[in-house]
Motif scaffolding. Structure first.
Motif, PDB file in Angstrom:
ATOM      1  N   ARG A  65       5.088   9.875  -3.795  1.00 21.31           N
ATOM      2  CA  ARG A  65       4.596   8.955  -2.771  1.00 21.31           C
ATOM      3  C   ARG A  65       5.736   8.157  -2.155  1.00 21.31           C
ATOM      4  O   ARG A  65       5.832   8.002  -0.943  1.00 21.31           O
ATOM      5  CB  ARG A  65       3.574   8.010  -3.416  1.00 21.31           C
ATOM      6  CG  ARG A  65       2.907   7.087  -2.459  1.00 21.31           C
ATOM      7  CD  ARG A  65       1.800   7.770  -1.679  1.00 21.31           C
ATOM      8  NE  ARG A  65       1.321   6.901  -0.615  1.00 21.31           N
ATOM      9  CZ  ARG A  65       1.600   7.066   0.668  1.00 21.31           C
ATOM     10  NH1 ARG A  65       2.302   8.099   1.093  1.00 21.31           N
ATOM     11  NH2 ARG A  65       1.153   6.217   1.568  1.00 21.31           N
ATOM     12  N   CYS A  96       1.630  -0.092  -2.101  1.00 25.14           N
ATOM     13  CA  CYS A  96       1.914   0.952  -1.111  1.00 25.14           C
ATOM     14  C   CYS A  96       0.639   1.394  -0.383  1.00 25.14           C
ATOM     15  O   CYS A  96       0.572   1.365   0.836  1.00 25.14           O
ATOM     16  CB  CYS A  96       2.576   2.135  -1.812  1.00 25.14           C
ATOM     17  SG  CYS A  96       3.091   3.439  -0.680  1.00 25.14           S
ATOM     18  N   ASN A  97      -0.367   1.781  -1.146  1.00 24.74           N
ATOM     19  CA  ASN A  97      -1.516   2.476  -0.542  1.00 24.74           C
ATOM     20  C   ASN A  97      -2.607   1.552  -0.010  1.00 24.74           C
ATOM     21  O   ASN A  97      -3.368   1.945   0.860  1.00 24.74           O
ATOM     22  CB  ASN A  97      -2.134   3.438  -1.562  1.00 24.74           C
ATOM     23  CG  ASN A  97      -1.176   4.554  -1.932  1.00 24.74           C
ATOM     24  OD1 ASN A  97      -0.201   4.796  -1.222  1.00 24.74           O
ATOM     25  ND2 ASN A  97      -1.440   5.215  -3.026  1.00 24.74           N
ATOM     26  N   ILE A  98      -2.684   0.346  -0.538  1.00 19.74           N
ATOM     27  CA  ILE A  98      -3.725  -0.583  -0.079  1.00 19.74           C
ATOM     28  C   ILE A  98      -3.116  -1.615   0.879  1.00 19.74           C
ATOM     29  O   ILE A  98      -3.666  -1.899   1.929  1.00 19.74           O
ATOM     30  CB  ILE A  98      -4.374  -1.342  -1.270  1.00 19.74           C
ATOM     31  CG1 ILE A  98      -4.875  -0.354  -2.333  1.00 19.74           C
ATOM     32  CG2 ILE A  98      -5.468  -2.289  -0.785  1.00 19.74           C
ATOM     33  CD1 ILE A  98      -6.143   0.378  -2.029  1.00 19.74           C
ATOM     34  N   ASP A  99      -1.953  -2.162   0.488  1.00 17.20           N
ATOM     35  CA  ASP A  99      -1.371  -3.270   1.253  1.00 17.20           C
ATOM     36  C   ASP A  99      -0.306  -2.834   2.258  1.00 17.20           C
ATOM     37  O   ASP A  99       0.053  -3.601   3.146  1.00 17.20           O
ATOM     38  CB  ASP A  99      -0.763  -4.303   0.286  1.00 17.20           C
ATOM     39  CG  ASP A  99      -1.801  -4.832  -0.696  1.00 17.20           C
ATOM     40  OD1 ASP A  99      -2.937  -5.061  -0.266  1.00 17.20           O
ATOM     41  OD2 ASP A  99      -1.489  -4.981  -1.877  1.00 17.20           O
ATOM     42  N   ASN A 133      -9.606   3.869  -5.488  1.00 19.71           N
ATOM     43  CA  ASN A 133      -9.272   3.379  -4.149  1.00 19.71           C
ATOM     44  C   ASN A 133      -7.784   3.485  -3.837  1.00 19.71           C
ATOM     45  O   ASN A 133      -7.396   3.636  -2.692  1.00 19.71           O
ATOM     46  CB  ASN A 133      -9.726   1.929  -3.995  1.00 19.71           C
ATOM     47  CG  ASN A 133     -11.213   1.844  -3.756  1.00 19.71           C
ATOM     48  OD1 ASN A 133     -11.754   2.586  -2.931  1.00 19.71           O
ATOM     49  ND2 ASN A 133     -11.879   0.979  -4.490  1.00 19.71           N
ATOM     50  N   GLN A 134      -6.946   3.360  -4.868  1.00 17.04           N
ATOM     51  CA  GLN A 134      -5.508   3.438  -4.616  1.00 17.04           C
ATOM     52  C   GLN A 134      -4.938   4.814  -4.946  1.00 17.04           C
ATOM     53  O   GLN A 134      -3.790   5.091  -4.647  1.00 17.04           O
ATOM     54  CB  GLN A 134      -4.772   2.339  -5.375  1.00 17.04           C
ATOM     55  CG  GLN A 134      -4.779   2.475  -6.881  1.00 17.04           C
ATOM     56  CD  GLN A 134      -4.092   1.285  -7.544  1.00 17.04           C
ATOM     57  OE1 GLN A 134      -4.570   0.155  -7.465  1.00 17.04           O
ATOM     58  NE2 GLN A 134      -2.960   1.525  -8.176  1.00 17.04           N
ATOM     59  N   ILE A 159      -4.789   7.815  -3.634  1.00 16.43           N
ATOM     60  CA  ILE A 159      -5.113   8.499  -2.379  1.00 16.43           C
ATOM     61  C   ILE A 159      -4.734   9.974  -2.405  1.00 16.43           C
ATOM     62  O   ILE A 159      -5.028  10.707  -1.478  1.00 16.43           O
ATOM     63  CB  ILE A 159      -4.412   7.808  -1.190  1.00 16.43           C
ATOM     64  CG1 ILE A 159      -2.881   7.911  -1.354  1.00 16.43           C
ATOM     65  CG2 ILE A 159      -4.855   6.353  -1.070  1.00 16.43           C
ATOM     66  CD1 ILE A 159      -2.138   7.641  -0.071  1.00 16.43           C
ATOM     67  N   GLU A 168       7.482   8.268   1.646  1.00 16.67           N
ATOM     68  CA  GLU A 168       7.556   7.047   2.455  1.00 16.67           C
ATOM     69  C   GLU A 168       8.998   6.632   2.735  1.00 16.67           C
ATOM     70  O   GLU A 168       9.239   5.559   3.286  1.00 16.67           O
ATOM     71  CB  GLU A 168       6.791   5.900   1.783  1.00 16.67           C
ATOM     72  CG  GLU A 168       5.271   6.057   1.826  1.00 16.67           C
ATOM     73  CD  GLU A 168       4.670   5.967   3.237  1.00 16.67           C
ATOM     74  OE1 GLU A 168       5.414   5.669   4.192  1.00 16.67           O
ATOM     75  OE2 GLU A 168       3.461   6.210   3.360  1.00 16.67           O
ATOM     76  N   HIS A 188     -13.541  -6.361  -4.180  1.00 11.25           N
ATOM     77  CA  HIS A 188     -14.503  -6.506  -3.088  1.00 11.25           C
ATOM     78  C   HIS A 188     -15.184  -5.195  -2.728  1.00 11.25           C
ATOM     79  O   HIS A 188     -16.085  -5.161  -1.920  1.00 11.25           O
ATOM     80  CB  HIS A 188     -13.850  -7.135  -1.856  1.00 11.25           C
ATOM     81  CG  HIS A 188     -12.668  -6.368  -1.359  1.00 11.25           C
ATOM     82  ND1 HIS A 188     -11.391  -6.615  -1.816  1.00 11.25           N
ATOM     83  CD2 HIS A 188     -12.573  -5.337  -0.495  1.00 11.25           C
ATOM     84  CE1 HIS A 188     -10.562  -5.769  -1.232  1.00 11.25           C
ATOM     85  NE2 HIS A 188     -11.250  -4.986  -0.441  1.00 11.25           N
TER      86      HIS A 188
END
Lengths: 418, 117
Positions: free
Chosen positions: A174, A148-151, A46-47, A49, A178, A39
């Protein structure tokens, strides 16, 4: 069915597709359409980061989303159009793409030229045949990164990582930040396949041990929830076979796989594009045109890169190549073949046209080698030689050759001792 | 004493040798490497990248970073602070999430544009 014509159709809105649009626009093409299945634009960036992107392209250190935004902004006030949430299902040799989206339904779009920029996907457990129980809790590193990074989901608490590619290393840090405990990074080869800086800042910073010349030889399920309970690793011999008796067990709930990337070329194959067995990407000329007239390729669908800056540069070249094709038609004349020699696993592009002054050939070396030189030869004549202190397979190399020197049917690039 | 590091300033990853007394750096290919080598033996710093919660956006997390490197020792403390943050869409690259975290001159900034849905 809806049928649309555009000058340039770009399949994929990640870094390669965005750069191809930018390159073609700067070369004067105005009717450009990017088709993206997600989208939003940006693809894998995008993921990603973490920072470290853009030092070459923008002379500053950016995170993945920031890097993507730069290109999105560069296209903002142009005539480049984007359709997102749209999946290309088929592509034909006459450059007609069949596209599905929930908003527009099924439609066909033909480009005067097409740029393939579909990227790559991760090798999975099945692809490398890891023995053991069928369990929940085995993820590719990139899938875990997206969760992890998007959801906003952490896929596990106690983690073993197989493979020391950059995505695996980045995910070690990462998940540690976390709150997960990363017990080990396990690498089949006697050297890491990630960048040195990532070993330093992702493993060493958090005292995560790296087991070189080791692999996963068993996965044991928790009887109650059928999730990973134990991962067994073994040392391997010089033929990469596990050595019995060298097993080490880790009590954990998650196994991440960072074991290589495969260019995603199903659409290319449908259009009749010939693939190179070595790169698993299309065979291209130096204008990045594939074996099918008017279809170009760039980014990870062409060859798996380690730096997005190189993807952008390649994308812009593909955009320029497509623009020249739209304006002037096919490049004519004899082609020179680029052949990988001793110590070199592939060369990209594989074919060189007579147009332009020089060509940059990209490649990877087979094994880590110190004090060597990269040599380009036409017949017996050395046309270029670059001394190197150290070369490693995980870092893509390149060599620039003057086209005036290409006086034979082929050029060989090989690694030689200094 | 000579300490060895791999420079993390860029993908090149130079092998640095740093004299802990004189702070002389060897093996670097650029000024960033020299600065990194010196910092590693005096006050090691890292850029931290993570995500925070966001409401009203296409996905429940948005990515953030420290706008400059921060003391390595503060890494996990920064993560704890980020857990407490909840943004509301829309937001854009560079929006400040936390100004001057822990009294330093380091800000936490958004790295991804998120439109409201």
């Amino acid at each position: 069915m809806n049928f649309l014509n555009v000058d340039l159709l770009i399949i994929g809105g990640g870094p390669a597709g965005l750069a191809a649009a930018y390159g073609a626009y700067n070369a004067g093409i105005r009717d450009i359409l990017i088709v993206e299945r997600d989208h939003r634009l940006g693809g894998i960036l995008n993921q990603c980061i973490h920072n470290g992107f853009g030092l070459h392209r923008f002379k500053e250190e950016l995170t993945g989303p920031e890097y993507a935004q730069r290109y999105i902004d560069m296209l903002k006030d142009t005539s480049v159009k984007v359709v997102s949430d749209s999946m290309v299902l088929d592509l034909s040799a006459d450059r007609v793409a069949t596209i599905m989206s929930s908003k527009e339904g099924l439609r066909k779009i033909q480009g005067k030229a097409v740029v393939l920029a579909m990227g790559c996907r991760e090798r999975s457990r099945g692809a490398i045949s890891i023995p053991g129980d069928r369990v929940a809790g085995v993820y590719t590193a990139g899938a875990a990164q997206k969760y992890c990074n998007i959801d906003g989901y952490l896929v596990g608490k106690r983690v073993v990582i197989l493979g020391s590619g950059d995505i695996g290393l980045i995910m070690a840090r990462r998940m540690t930040l976390e709150g997960a405990k990363v017990l080990a990074d396990v690498e089949l080869m006697p050297y890491s396949n990630g960048l040195n800086r990532n070993i330093a800042q992702c493993l060493n910073d958090f005292d995560i041990p790296l087991y070189l010349s080791h692999t996963v030889t068993d996965i044991i399920a928790d009887e109650d929830n059928k999730r990973v309970k134990k991962v067994v690793i073994s040392k391997v011999d010089e033929n990469r076979r596990p050595i019995p008796g060298s097993e080490v067990e880790f009590e954990c709930d998650t196994l991440l796989l960072s074991v290589g990337l495969i260019p995603e070329n199903e659409l290319s194959t449908k259009a009749g594009v010939i693939l190179d067995k070595r790169t698993r990407g299309p065979l291209v000329k130096d204008n990045l045109e594939t074996s099918v007239e008017g279809i170009f390729a760039c980014g990870n669908v062409l060859q798996v890169h380690d730096l997005v800056d190189n993807v952008s540069a390649e994308g812009e070249r593909a955009g320029l190549g497509a623009a020249n094709f739209i304006n002037n038609g096919e490049v004519k004349g004899d082609l020179v073949e680029a052949v990988p020699g001793e110590g070199v696993s592939y060369l990209c592009p594989q074919l060189i046209t007579k147009e332009g002054e020089y060509v940059d050939l990209f490649f990877r070396v087979r094994t880590p080698t110190s004090n060597c030189k990269i040599v380009a030869k036409v017949g017996d004549k050395v046309v270029r030689s670059i001394p190197k202190i150290k070369v490693i397979p995980s870092e893509m190399e390149s060599i620039r050759i003057k086209k005036a020197d290409l006086l034979d049917k082929k050029v060989v690039v090989q690694l030689e001792a200094k | 004493m000579i300490k060895e590091f791999v420079c993390i300033s860029c993908p090149r990853g130079c092998n640095l040798k740093v004299d802990t007394e004189t702070l002389k750096v060897e093996g670097n290919s650029c000024p960033r490497g020299e600065a990194y080598g010196k910092a590693e033996v005096t006050n090691p710093v890292r850029t931290i990248t993570s995500t925070v919660k966001i409401k009203g956006a296409e996905s429940p997390r948005v990515s953030v970073r420290t706008d400059k490197p921060i003391s390595k020792q503060l890494m996990f403390k920064v993560m704890e602070e980020l857990d407490k943050v909840e943004l509301k869409a829309p937001c854009k690259v560079g929006d400040i999430v936390i100004k001057g975290i822990f009294g330093t001159d380091v800000n936490i900034v958004v790295t991804k544009e998120m439109k409201g849905v």
